[in-house]
Design an enzyme around this catalytic site. Structure first.
Site, PDB file in Angstrom:
ATOM      1  N   ASP A  26      -2.362 -33.709 -16.887  1.00  0.00           N
ATOM      2  CA  ASP A  26      -3.736 -33.422 -17.228  1.00  0.00           C
ATOM      3  C   ASP A  26      -4.419 -34.628 -18.196  1.00  0.00           C
ATOM      4  O   ASP A  26      -4.088 -35.823 -17.940  1.00  0.00           O
ATOM      5  CB  ASP A  26      -3.753 -32.283 -17.997  1.00  0.00           C
ATOM      6  CG  ASP A  26      -5.009 -31.154 -17.634  1.00  0.00           C
ATOM      7  OD1 ASP A  26      -5.911 -31.754 -18.118  1.00  0.00           O
ATOM      8  OD2 ASP A  26      -4.806 -30.158 -17.251  1.00  0.00           O
TER       9      ASP A  26
ATOM     10  N   HIS B 245      -9.177 -30.325 -22.057  1.00  0.00           N
ATOM     11  CA  HIS B 245      -8.633 -29.690 -21.032  1.00  0.00           C
ATOM     12  C   HIS B 245      -7.077 -29.654 -21.112  1.00  0.00           C
ATOM     13  O   HIS B 245      -6.373 -28.615 -20.847  1.00  0.00           O
ATOM     14  CB  HIS B 245      -9.162 -30.430 -19.716  1.00  0.00           C
ATOM     15  CG  HIS B 245      -8.778 -29.499 -18.517  1.00  0.00           C
ATOM     16  ND1 HIS B 245      -7.659 -29.805 -17.887  1.00  0.00           N
ATOM     17  CD2 HIS B 245      -9.639 -28.630 -18.040  1.00  0.00           C
ATOM     18  CE1 HIS B 245      -7.782 -28.858 -16.671  1.00  0.00           C
ATOM     19  NE2 HIS B 245      -9.013 -27.941 -16.860  1.00  0.00           N
TER      20      HIS B 245
ATOM     21  N   SER C  95       7.811 -12.533   8.941  1.00  0.00           N
ATOM     22  CA  SER C  95       6.694 -12.426   7.734  1.00  0.00           C
ATOM     23  C   SER C  95       6.190 -13.462   7.105  1.00  0.00           C
ATOM     24  O   SER C  95       5.042 -13.600   6.561  1.00  0.00           O
ATOM     25  CB  SER C  95       7.498 -11.535   6.711  1.00  0.00           C
ATOM     26  OG  SER C  95       7.870 -10.386   7.310  1.00  0.00           O
TER      27      SER C  95
END
Length: 686
Positions: free
Chosen positions: A116, A187, A480
């Site tokens: 980040d 952030h 599935s």
């Protein structure tokens, strides 16, 4: 880059990449007054964990030269990053009474790598109150920089690094305002504290939401990798951060960013770095030979330079006493399984014996070079499966020296294996048991070892005899798992073509599906290792990008389905149960649904069947389509007229088939060759 072709003369991938660029000597001029000078492009980053490759600033001419060099796979331009958002713990219903928090001890000693904009280390959320010693497996560091020194890390914030070489390469004269891991945006601090911030009492937003702040995993460790900058953010730095996080030993990567909705997967660094098609282990012999095998042993373990034992008297690894006698604290090569043997039973028997013995691990050999073993769900003990092609190399080495050694590295992921796809044993086969007159399945999609989110308080793997493991993510298999792949593609198509009906979407997916694997051969059926038929794969493997523009679609309306139901001799109650209304007109019952596939069922008296279809042009502008027919063996298929849009397919069967079937196809091809709408054909006894 394809690291497997790296010449042995190079000591590392970085050495190889640098030497590759050294050969790109070009002549460039910075200004009209400067003299021509020779320049060598320099590596910005090399990547080893997130991907194999490097980032570099190149001229167009050098780029073309690089593409022709050995080992080159693909390239794409660096691109800017778009930041996303996070969620709160209350939304996840986490509580201290029951569920994930108490079951996981609040994430104790899990290392979360946050990719980040850095961190504000003075925040109370990064205090290490109540935190134990840093896990010994941690390999990272606290990198000093502007307004940031190593003392700012602690037992909670255990690592901090920053990456901006890609940003600087994009703008060489750029001055970074905060050249360190310190967050100036907020952030990164927000996302990392949300993920694993420590308990902070009396927190509020100007009196709002007063209470105790804590992260989702408040006892986890945090390592930050700053890749987002006030001056800009680029993919090359993001990959470098992810690459380093993996090398440092983080358990989880948290990354709240993307590269735009139009970025294809093969150009999306996050997708490339995160994606796993199948799990392997790398086996390195003492003579330097590297072999890629298959394993799901769930521990990040490295068996380095362990003695390798091949004993011909040890016919199989099914005796723990013999294993302990001949291969104590060694890696043993087990007998290969025969073609007719039950592989799963073979493996489970030998895996158990290995676990009861004193060996360090085992190498299992599958006598066929196919992917049946990829359907195994567990590896209780250190072990790796290799194919029969590599078997001789391993055994020859074991016999060639008095002290053979082997190194096995687990928890590695490789993509691009061949052949793929293949039809798994568990996959549903046709014909339809409910209505054989419609060819099933429609198509196939990925379903083996699919990685997705999982409930963390449920068993996902076992190590040894009784050590149970849980995980937030799990790799499982089945129809599935294939279904949501098809559903997702259908949703994308609905977004791109909101006017299309469900039948049109299905048609687009079917007529553009691929019956060939990535070796350009017919997809194999893992249940018998024979070429798959339309009763195994329908139209083929789903191809999302081609389905976006199929050229032609076969549409079906509600009355068409009603006509089909009318032909099935249902009772009134049964009909009403399905349709929920009696308003359908059954004056024209028909089993000839406008479906993009054909199955002709013949009995002793019938020799000809006809199908009437209507195809709708959804391509851009008018097109002329012609039919290309692959005749099923022993039949005669004709299409009238030879051009679209409404047409009749006539299938004449020449002989009785005594239970077996034959298959073929016909394909509508437009005049420019841009669109190919393929329909499979099956002919069998009724």
């Amino acid at each position: 880059m394809d690291k497997s072709v790296m010449p042995k003369v190079f000591s590392s991938h970085h050495h190889w990449y640098s030497a590759t660029l050294d050969s790109l000597k070009t002549v460039s001029s910075t200004t009209k007054s400067d003299k021509d000078k020779t320049s060598v492009p320099e590596v910005i980053y090399t990547y080893e964990n997130a991907m194999h490759g490097f980032s570099v600033a190149l001229s167009s001419k050098d780029l073309q030269t690089l593409q022709k060099m050995p080992g080159f796979v693909s390239l794409y331009p660096d691109r800017s990053v778009e930041v996303d958002t996070t969620h709160t713990t209350s939304f996840l219903s986490l509580n201290s009474v029951a569920g994930l928090w108490p079951a996981s001890n609040y994430g104790s000693d899990v290392i979360i790598g946050v990719i980040d904009s850095g961190v504000w280390p003075e925040s109370n959320s990064y205090k290490d109150d109540g935190m134990g010693e840093i896990p010994k497996r941690w390999k990272g560091k606290c990198e000093p920089g502007e307004e940031f020194d190593a003392s700012m890390c602690n037992r909670k914030l255990i690592g901090a690094r920053y990456f901006n070489k890609g940003l600087i390469a994009e703008t060489p004269d750029l001055i970074i305002s905060m050249n360190s891991a310190r967050d100036t945006d907020g952030h990164g601090t927000h996302t990392s504290s949300t993920a694993a911030g420590n308990y902070v009492e009396g927190v509020s937003f100007f009196g709002y939401a007063n209470g105790t702040a804590r992260g989702v995993a408040p006892r986890a460790r945090i390592a930050v990798y700053k890749v987002l900058w006030d001056e800009g953010s680029f993919a090359s730095d993001v990959i470098a951060g992810m690459d380093q996080a993996i090398a440092d030993g983080v358990d989880v990567i948290s990354i709240s960013m993307g590269f735009g909705r139009y970025t294809p997967f093969y150009e999306d660094p996050i997708a490339i770095a995160s994606f796993a098609a199948m799990e392997k282990a790398t086996l390195t012999l003492g003579n330097g030979l590297v072999i890629a095998g298959w394993s799901l042993y769930p521990i990040d373990q490295l068996l380095r330079a362990v003695p390798l034992v091949y004993n011909e008297t040890l016919t199989a690894c099914n005796s723990s006493d013999l294993l302990s006698k001949f291969a104590e604290r060694a890696i043993v090569i087990c007998k290969d399984v025969q073609k007719s043997y039950n592989w799963e039973l073979y493996y489970s028997t030998q895996d158990y014996s290995v676990g009861q013995s004193t060996v360090s691990g085992a190498i299992y050999v599958l006598n066929e070079p196919h992917s049946l073993y990829q359907e195994l769900d567990y590896f209780h003990y250190p072990g790796v499966i290799i194919n029969s092609t590599d078997r001789a190399k391993v055994i020859n080495y074991a016999k060639s020296t008095t002290e053979p050694k082997v190194t096995i590295k687990f928890q590695q992921t490789f993509v691009g294996g061949e052949p793929a796809p293949f039809v798994a044993k568990y996959s549903s086969r046709g014909p339809s048991r409910i209505h054989p007159g419609i060819l099933k399945p429609d198509l196939i999609a990925p379903g083996t070892k699919v990685l997705a989110a999982w409930v963390p308080n449920k068993l996902t793997s076992i190590i040894g005899r009784d050590t149970q493991l849980s995980s937030n993510y799990n790799m499982i298999q089945g129809a599935s798992m294939a279904c949501p792949h098809a559903s997702g593609v259908a949703a994308l198509l609905k977004g791109a073509h909101p006017e299309w009906s469900p039948a049109a979407i299905r048609s687009a997916m079917m007529t553009t599906a691929n019956p060939l694997d990535n070796t350009n051969k017919t997809i194999k059926d893992n249940d018998g290792l024979v070429p798959a038929t339309p009763l195994d794969i329908g139209s083929g493997h789903i191809n999302p990008n081609r389905a976006l523009n199929p050229g032609l679609i076969y549409d079906v309306g509600t009355q068409d389905y009603g006509d089909l139901l009318c032909s099935m001799n249902l009772t009134h109650e049964q009909f009403l149960t399905i349709t929920r209304t009696s308003s359908y007109n059954c004056s024209n019952p028909s089993s000839d649904l406008n479906y993009p596939s054909f199955i002709a069922l013949f009995n002793k008296t019938s020799t000809v069947q006809e199908f009437t279809k209507t195809a709708t042009n959804v391509g851009s502008g008018a097109s002329t389509y012609r039919a290309n027919i692959i005749q099923p063996n022993g039949t005669r298929v004709t299409v009238t007229p030879k051009k679209l849009l409404s047409f009749t397919v006539r299938i004449k069967d020449r002989k009785q088939r005594a239970g077996y079937f034959v298959s073929g196809s016909f394909t509508w091809i437009d005049g420019e060759g841009k669109h190919r709408g393929r329909s499979p054909i099956v002919v069998m006894d009724a």
